[in-house]
Every structure is written in C-alpha cells, then in structure tokens.
Scaffold this motif. Structure first.
Motif, short mmCIF file in Angstrom:
data_model
loop_
_atom_site.label_atom_id
_atom_site.label_comp_id
_atom_site.label_asym_id
_atom_site.label_seq_id
_atom_site.Cartn_x
_atom_site.Cartn_y
_atom_site.Cartn_z
N MET A 1 0.84 -1.20 0.11
CA MET A 1 -0.05 0.08 -0.01
C MET A 1 0.91 1.28 -0.14
O MET A 1 1.59 1.24 0.71
CB MET A 1 -0.84 -0.05 1.23
N ILE A 2 0.70 2.10 -0.92
CA ILE A 2 1.27 3.44 -0.99
C ILE A 2 1.01 4.36 0.05
O ILE A 2 0.19 4.18 0.61
CB ILE A 2 1.00 4.13 -2.26
N ASP A 3 2.14 4.92 0.68
CA ASP A 3 2.11 5.79 2.09
C ASP A 3 1.80 7.31 1.14
O ASP A 3 2.73 7.85 0.89
CB ASP A 3 3.16 5.77 2.69
N PRO A 4 0.66 7.81 1.29
CA PRO A 4 0.41 9.23 0.87
C PRO A 4 1.10 10.20 1.46
O PRO A 4 1.51 11.36 0.70
CB PRO A 4 -1.11 9.47 1.25
N ILE B 1 -8.38 7.37 1.18
CA ILE B 1 -7.54 8.15 0.59
C ILE B 1 -6.30 7.34 0.11
O ILE B 1 -5.66 7.49 -0.86
CB ILE B 1 -6.79 9.13 1.83
N ARG B 2 -5.72 6.18 0.88
CA ARG B 2 -4.73 5.46 0.44
C ARG B 2 -4.99 4.85 -0.68
O ARG B 2 -4.04 4.65 -1.67
CB ARG B 2 -4.19 4.31 1.67
N LEU B 3 -6.23 4.39 -0.99
CA LEU B 3 -6.56 3.88 -2.40
C LEU B 3 -6.46 4.78 -3.63
O LEU B 3 -6.16 4.31 -4.71
CB LEU B 3 -8.12 3.44 -2.26
N VAL B 4 -6.75 5.95 -3.20
CA VAL B 4 -6.64 6.84 -4.45
C VAL B 4 -5.10 7.17 -4.83
O VAL B 4 -4.82 7.18 -5.98
CB VAL B 4 -7.29 8.39 -3.83
N HIS B 5 -4.28 7.20 -3.70
CA HIS B 5 -3.01 7.37 -3.82
C HIS B 5 -2.20 5.92 -4.51
O HIS B 5 -1.34 6.15 -5.44
CB HIS B 5 -2.11 7.76 -2.54
N GLN B 6 -2.90 4.89 -4.31
CA GLN B 6 -2.25 3.81 -4.83
C GLN B 6 -2.89 3.31 -6.18
O GLN B 6 -1.94 2.99 -7.01
CB GLN B 6 -3.06 2.43 -3.76
N SER B 7 -3.97 3.99 -6.57
CA SER B 7 -4.40 3.63 -7.64
C SER B 7 -5.17 4.93 -8.58
O SER B 7 -6.40 4.90 -8.68
CB SER B 7 -5.48 2.45 -8.02
N PRO B 8 -4.22 5.95 -8.65
CA PRO B 8 -4.87 7.29 -9.30
C PRO B 8 -5.55 7.10 -10.54
O PRO B 8 -6.41 7.82 -10.92
CB PRO B 8 -3.82 8.15 -9.36
N ALA B 9 -5.35 6.01 -11.42
CA ALA B 9 -5.71 5.81 -12.94
C ALA B 9 -7.02 5.25 -12.85
O ALA B 9 -7.82 5.12 -13.75
CB ALA B 9 -4.92 4.99 -13.32
N ARG B 10 -7.55 4.63 -11.46
CA ARG B 10 -8.84 3.98 -11.57
C ARG B 10 -10.00 5.02 -11.69
O ARG B 10 -9.81 6.10 -11.17
CB ARG B 10 -8.91 3.25 -10.18
N ALA B 11 -10.99 4.54 -12.23
CA ALA B 11 -12.10 5.39 -12.47
C ALA B 11 -13.05 5.46 -11.29
O ALA B 11 -14.13 4.73 -11.25
CB ALA B 11 -13.13 4.83 -13.80
N TRP B 12 -12.52 6.29 -10.16
CA TRP B 12 -13.07 6.24 -8.98
C TRP B 12 -14.33 7.01 -9.04
O TRP B 12 -14.66 8.07 -9.61
CB TRP B 12 -12.16 6.94 -7.76
N THR B 13 -15.38 6.76 -8.02
CA THR B 13 -16.84 7.34 -7.97
C THR B 13 -16.77 7.52 -6.51
O THR B 13 -16.31 6.90 -5.77
CB THR B 13 -18.04 6.27 -8.42
N ILE B 14 -17.81 8.43 -6.24
CA ILE B 14 -17.89 8.53 -4.78
C ILE B 14 -18.39 7.30 -3.86
O ILE B 14 -18.03 7.07 -3.03
CB ILE B 14 -19.34 9.52 -4.71
N GLU B 15 -19.27 6.35 -4.84
CA GLU B 15 -19.90 5.25 -4.34
C GLU B 15 -18.70 4.24 -4.03
O GLU B 15 -18.58 3.76 -3.02
CB GLU B 15 -21.02 4.51 -5.32
N ASP B 16 -17.68 4.26 -5.01
CA ASP B 16 -16.39 3.25 -4.69
C ASP B 16 -15.83 3.57 -3.38
O ASP B 16 -15.49 2.93 -2.51
CB ASP B 16 -15.59 3.39 -5.89
N LEU B 17 -15.55 5.03 -3.55
CA LEU B 17 -14.57 5.46 -2.20
C LEU B 17 -15.37 5.42 -0.65
O LEU B 17 -14.93 5.08 0.13
CB LEU B 17 -14.17 6.88 -2.21
N ALA B 18 -16.65 5.67 -0.84
CA ALA B 18 -17.67 5.62 0.32
C ALA B 18 -17.66 4.09 0.48
O ALA B 18 -17.78 3.88 2.07
CB ALA B 18 -19.12 5.94 -0.21
#
Length: 305
Positions: free
Chosen positions: A1-4, A202-219
């Motif tokens: 896991m990437i450390d933001p 937040i760690r997932l966003v930094h680990q995979s910035p290319a992923r097509a994140w949605t509010i639902e995914d992050l929630a």
C-alpha cells in the motif's frame, strides 16, 4: 500500500535556500514580514515567544521545533520582557557564528537554528492546503538531530551535497508531520489519514490514481454511505472527495510533465484518462495551459536552474 504522506513529501522536492544561527540576550524582540514561504525554527537553548501571522504567541523551550508552511508576518521575543536600561530590544548584531538580537554583551537566553524552505513542486500550494498551518513539536530527539545534520550539510561543500540535503529535508518533513504533535485540530490530509474510515479511501486514491473512482466506490472503501462519506471527507480534509482526486491527479501530471519524457498518452493512462485528448482538455481547464505548453515551460525552467 502506498503511503500518501511519504508520496506527497517526495513530490514537494524540498530545498533549503536559507538558514542561520540566531541568539537573543536580555530583553529582545524581532518583528518581520515573511514572503509566505515555509519557515522552521529549532530552539537549541533557552526559550522565546513566537507569534505567526498575528496569531496568539506560543512559548518555545529548548528542543522545540516549529514548522510554518506559510509565514507572512512573525514576531519572536524573549520570555523576560523586563526593560533593560540602555538596551534596545530590536538591536541586531552580527557575531562570528550567529546573529544576536538584543544585548550583544550579555549571556544569551535563547539560541536557535532558523531556516526557510523552498519546494520545486508546482503544486506546493495545493499540498500545503492539506497540512497544518502551524506545527509545534516538543522535545523530539530525532528532529533535533535531523536539523543539526541539515545545518552541517548545508555549510560544507561535500560530494552529492544537494542530493543529501534533499533527502534529509524529506526526512525532516516526514518526521515532523507524523509526530504526535502534528495537529489534527484543523482540516487537512493528516486529519483525513487519521480518520479510521477516510484513511483507507485516501490510501486507495494514492495507490491507484488511474482507476475510475466514483463517490460510491470510495464510500464503500470507507464503510460509509455516500452522503455521510462526502460530508465527512469535506469536513476532515477541507476538500470534496472528487476535488481531492482531481487535484492529486493534476499534481502527478505536472510532476511527470516536468521530469519525464513520457508521451501524453502514457501520462493520461497513468492518471485515469482514456485518451490524450481527454487529459489535455482536463489539464487545460484546471491549469490554464495545455500540457504540452506546460511541459515545455517546466523543462526549460529546470534546465535554467
């Protein structure tokens, strides 16, 4: 896991354009106007009062470390404000190895290392918005040792000096920001990472910035409903989730445009855009210039530095 936190500090590209040893004796005071750049101080002996940007003064004692991401005005003064006959509190004297404030002939009641930081990252302003406005760390031996190593390295023309300084400054920032005193009172990245629900997202966003994140995914990653996640993220970090994702993607894009020869298609793919044209439109809207123009300007500036 990437450390933001480590990723952000690395992206900042820190340098130290200025540092000095300072001391105060008798009744002394320094009033100054900063330029908004980051400022740090380490109290080596004694103590002092410090006020930043007209905020209430805090008391500093031996081995205290303070980091201010953006200092516009500052005041530093002796703990003892008893008037001394014949002594001007604002007097400054250049001694052999330090700058003396107050009485040049009296025994010092404060000694400090003071420095200004600079950052190569074009997104330093965005990153600082996610950090505490004042970081005050008390009696952390590792920070004291790091500042003294930085001071020594800056004064000597040794091989690989600039690389060593950059690494030491990165360590200094990480050590200060991850300390127990890294203030979670104000919204920012540290408060978000400390939140047991928001930290994993937040760690997932930094680990995979290319992923097509949605509010639902992050929630879902945070274990919260969409509305609760959105409100909590904004309250804890000071930014909306998608605003943070966009800002981080653009920070990565700027870094890649400045420091690599990757093509627009490759950069677009690495930060979540399906095509070079979609990336160009988004980058131009956020930054104000097309990525090709930004890359040319940034690389020219690096060559001239």
């Amino acid at each position: 896991m990437i450390d933001p936190l480590a990723q952000i500090v690395t992206l900042l590209q820190p340098s130290m354009p200025f540092s000095k040893a300072a001391s105060g004796a008798g009744n002394w005071r320094v009033d100054g106007a900063g330029d908004g750049s980051p400022f740090f101080a380490l109290i080596l002996e004694g103590g002092a009062w410090l006020s930043i940007n007209s905020q209430p003064a805090i008391q500093l004692v031996e081995n205290d470390f303070v980091l201010i991401p953006a200092a516009d005005r500052f005041a530093m003064s002796s703990l003892d404000d008893t008037p001394a006959e014949g002594n001007d509190p604002a007097r400054v004297t250049k001694l052999v190895d330090e700058t003396r404030h107050g009485d040049p002939n009296a025994q010092p009641n404060m000694r400090a290392l003071i420095g200004r930081l600079a950052f190569g990252s074009p997104d330093a302003t965005m990153i600082f918005a996610l950090l505490p406005c004042l970081l005050h760390v008390r009696n952390q031996a590792r920070l004291v040792a790091l500042v003294q190593m930085i001071r020594s390295e800056a004064q000597e023309a040794r091989p690989a000096r600039n690389i060593v300084l950059e690494r030491l400054l990165q360590l200094l920032l990480i050590e200060a920001l991850r300390s127990d005193a890294a203030g979670l009172e104000t919204p920012g990245l540290l408060r978000g990472l400390a939140d047991r629900h928001l930290g994993p997202a937040i760690r997932l966003v930094h680990q995979s910035p290319a992923r097509a994140w949605t509010i639902e995914d992050l929630a879902a990653a945070a274990g919260l409903s969409r509305s609760v996640f959105f409100d909590r993220f904004q309250k804890q970090t000071g930014m909306a989730p998608m605003e943070y994702l966009l800002a981080w993607r653009m920070a990565l894009a700027k870094d890649m445009l400045s420091r690599t020869t990757s093509g627009m298609k490759e950069i677009a793919a690495q930060i979540g855009y399906g095509s070079a044209s979609a990336f160009s439109v988004a980058f131009s809207r956020v930054v104000g210039v097309p990525p090709s123009q930004y890359a040319q300007s940034a690389r020219s500036a690096l060559k001239a530095a």
